[in-house]
Design a protein around this motif. Structure first.
Motif, PDB file in Angstrom:
ATOM      1  N   LYS A  38       0.885  -0.722  -0.151  1.00  0.00           N
ATOM      2  CA  LYS A  38       0.204   0.040  -0.136  1.00  0.00           C
ATOM      3  C   LYS A  38       0.824   1.336   0.263  1.00  0.00           C
ATOM      4  O   LYS A  38       1.789   2.024   0.551  1.00  0.00           O
ATOM      5  CB  LYS A  38      -1.051   0.265   1.331  1.00  0.00           C
ATOM      6  CG  LYS A  38      -1.720   1.171   1.094  1.00  0.00           C
ATOM      7  CD  LYS A  38      -2.698   0.530   2.315  1.00  0.00           C
ATOM      8  CE  LYS A  38      -2.288   0.548   3.391  1.00  0.00           C
ATOM      9  NZ  LYS A  38      -3.279   1.136   5.141  1.00  0.00           N
ATOM     10  N   VAL A  50       0.257   5.477   0.021  1.00  0.00           N
ATOM     11  CA  VAL A  50      -0.616   6.757  -0.284  1.00  0.00           C
ATOM     12  C   VAL A  50       0.287   7.816  -0.913  1.00  0.00           C
ATOM     13  O   VAL A  50       0.898   8.259  -1.073  1.00  0.00           O
ATOM     14  CB  VAL A  50      -0.245   6.606   1.466  1.00  0.00           C
ATOM     15  CG1 VAL A  50      -1.330   8.081   1.563  1.00  0.00           C
ATOM     16  CG2 VAL A  50      -1.116   5.722   2.569  1.00  0.00           C
ATOM     17  N   ARG A  56      -0.803  11.339  -3.347  1.00  0.00           N
ATOM     18  CA  ARG A  56      -1.391  12.367  -3.742  1.00  0.00           C
ATOM     19  C   ARG A  56      -2.360  12.567  -5.591  1.00  0.00           C
ATOM     20  O   ARG A  56      -1.522  12.214  -6.496  1.00  0.00           O
ATOM     21  CB  ARG A  56      -1.492  13.743  -4.039  1.00  0.00           C
ATOM     22  CG  ARG A  56      -2.360  14.868  -3.613  1.00  0.00           C
ATOM     23  CD  ARG A  56      -1.905  16.340  -3.045  1.00  0.00           C
ATOM     24  NE  ARG A  56      -1.433  15.717  -1.546  1.00  0.00           N
ATOM     25  CZ  ARG A  56      -1.893  16.212  -0.740  1.00  0.00           C
ATOM     26  NH1 ARG A  56      -3.025  15.742  -1.119  1.00  0.00           N
ATOM     27  NH2 ARG A  56      -1.512  15.732   0.510  1.00  0.00           N
ATOM     28  N   ILE A  57      -3.491  12.433  -5.852  1.00  0.00           N
ATOM     29  CA  ILE A  57      -3.524  12.366  -7.761  1.00  0.00           C
ATOM     30  C   ILE A  57      -3.136  13.990  -8.115  1.00  0.00           C
ATOM     31  O   ILE A  57      -3.506  14.807  -7.496  1.00  0.00           O
ATOM     32  CB  ILE A  57      -4.648  11.787  -7.740  1.00  0.00           C
ATOM     33  CG1 ILE A  57      -5.744  10.869  -7.258  1.00  0.00           C
ATOM     34  CG2 ILE A  57      -5.445  12.272  -9.373  1.00  0.00           C
ATOM     35  CD1 ILE A  57      -7.428  10.091  -7.331  1.00  0.00           C
ATOM     36  N   MET A  88      -0.484   9.375  -9.812  1.00  0.00           N
ATOM     37  CA  MET A  88      -0.387   9.414  -8.203  1.00  0.00           C
ATOM     38  C   MET A  88       0.885  10.277  -8.205  1.00  0.00           C
ATOM     39  O   MET A  88       2.293   9.113  -8.542  1.00  0.00           O
ATOM     40  CB  MET A  88      -0.885   9.211  -7.026  1.00  0.00           C
ATOM     41  CG  MET A  88      -0.537   7.462  -7.539  1.00  0.00           C
ATOM     42  SD  MET A  88      -1.133   6.201  -6.365  1.00  0.00           S
ATOM     43  CE  MET A  88       0.036   7.534  -4.653  1.00  0.00           C
ATOM     44  N   ALA A 135     -15.428   6.444  -7.947  1.00  0.00           N
ATOM     45  CA  ALA A 135     -15.101   6.537  -6.378  1.00  0.00           C
ATOM     46  C   ALA A 135     -14.883   8.117  -6.930  1.00  0.00           C
ATOM     47  O   ALA A 135     -14.417   8.852  -5.315  1.00  0.00           O
ATOM     48  CB  ALA A 135     -13.244   6.006  -7.427  1.00  0.00           C
ATOM     49  N   PHE A 168     -13.058  10.336  -7.406  1.00  0.00           N
ATOM     50  CA  PHE A 168     -11.741  10.780  -7.703  1.00  0.00           C
ATOM     51  C   PHE A 168     -11.347  12.812  -8.313  1.00  0.00           C
ATOM     52  O   PHE A 168     -11.962  12.721  -9.593  1.00  0.00           O
ATOM     53  CB  PHE A 168     -10.588   9.613  -8.416  1.00  0.00           C
ATOM     54  CG  PHE A 168     -10.447   8.561  -7.444  1.00  0.00           C
ATOM     55  CD1 PHE A 168     -10.526   8.793  -5.691  1.00  0.00           C
ATOM     56  CD2 PHE A 168      -9.926   7.105  -8.239  1.00  0.00           C
ATOM     57  CE1 PHE A 168     -10.490   7.686  -5.666  1.00  0.00           C
ATOM     58  CE2 PHE A 168      -9.566   6.373  -7.173  1.00  0.00           C
ATOM     59  CZ  PHE A 168     -10.262   6.127  -6.142  1.00  0.00           C
ATOM     60  N   ASP A 186      -6.532  14.989  -4.595  1.00  0.00           N
ATOM     61  CA  ASP A 186      -7.113  13.975  -3.688  1.00  0.00           C
ATOM     62  C   ASP A 186      -6.060  13.020  -2.567  1.00  0.00           C
ATOM     63  O   ASP A 186      -5.564  12.643  -3.668  1.00  0.00           O
ATOM     64  CB  ASP A 186      -8.764  12.972  -4.042  1.00  0.00           C
ATOM     65  CG  ASP A 186      -9.996  13.395  -3.585  1.00  0.00           C
ATOM     66  OD1 ASP A 186      -9.668  15.071  -4.021  1.00  0.00           O
ATOM     67  OD2 ASP A 186     -10.195  12.546  -5.129  1.00  0.00           O
ATOM     68  N   THR A 187      -6.180  12.897  -1.894  1.00  0.00           N
ATOM     69  CA  THR A 187      -4.926  11.542  -1.381  1.00  0.00           C
ATOM     70  C   THR A 187      -5.555  10.608  -1.521  1.00  0.00           C
ATOM     71  O   THR A 187      -6.983  10.686  -1.158  1.00  0.00           O
ATOM     72  CB  THR A 187      -5.122  12.048   0.701  1.00  0.00           C
ATOM     73  OG1 THR A 187      -4.038  13.384   0.767  1.00  0.00           O
ATOM     74  CG2 THR A 187      -4.218  11.431   1.065  1.00  0.00           C
ATOM     75  N   VAL A 188      -5.489   9.470  -1.423  1.00  0.00           N
ATOM     76  CA  VAL A 188      -5.230   8.219  -2.235  1.00  0.00           C
ATOM     77  C   VAL A 188      -4.604   7.280  -2.040  1.00  0.00           C
ATOM     78  O   VAL A 188      -3.476   7.440  -1.604  1.00  0.00           O
ATOM     79  CB  VAL A 188      -5.781   8.292  -3.885  1.00  0.00           C
ATOM     80  CG1 VAL A 188      -6.640   9.093  -4.312  1.00  0.00           C
ATOM     81  CG2 VAL A 188      -4.767   8.031  -4.888  1.00  0.00           C
ATOM     82  N   GLU A 189      -4.901   5.923  -1.939  1.00  0.00           N
ATOM     83  CA  GLU A 189      -4.137   4.793  -1.481  1.00  0.00           C
ATOM     84  C   GLU A 189      -3.798   3.917  -3.037  1.00  0.00           C
ATOM     85  O   GLU A 189      -4.968   4.071  -3.168  1.00  0.00           O
ATOM     86  CB  GLU A 189      -4.548   3.404  -0.666  1.00  0.00           C
ATOM     87  CG  GLU A 189      -4.592   4.473   0.911  1.00  0.00           C
ATOM     88  CD  GLU A 189      -4.863   3.891   2.072  1.00  0.00           C
ATOM     89  OE1 GLU A 189      -5.180   2.350   2.095  1.00  0.00           O
ATOM     90  OE2 GLU A 189      -4.680   4.052   3.180  1.00  0.00           O
TER      91      GLU A 189
END
Length: 72
Positions: A8, A10, A12-13, A27, A50, A52, A56-59
């Motif tokens: 995983k 973490v 940002r897009i 990202m 989603a 998005f 956005d912060t995403v995993e």
């Protein structure tokens, strides 16, 4: 959402490009610089579901069956 994926990242897009059917999402990973490190392709419908957006912060959950190295 819970998933059975151990890898995983973490971040940002930074960019989203879409056509009528597919979307490309890029990202950066937090602390790894500003270049697009991870890219993913999904249907445009999945992108809308989603919700998005750039910034956005995403995993990124990464599950690979094979990783192959070749010499340049």
């Amino acid at each position: 959402m819970e998933a059975g994926v151990r890898n995983k990242l973490v971040g940002r897009i930074t960019e989203i490009k879409s056509n009528e059917v597919m979307s490309l999402i890029k990202m950066t990973v937090d602390g790894w610089g500003d270049f697009p490190l991870i890219s993913s392709v999904m249907t445009r419908e999945s992108l809308q579901d989603a919700n998005f957006k750039e910034g956005d912060t995403v995993e990124a959950l990464v599950k690979a069956v094979n990783v192959v190295f070749v010499k340049n």
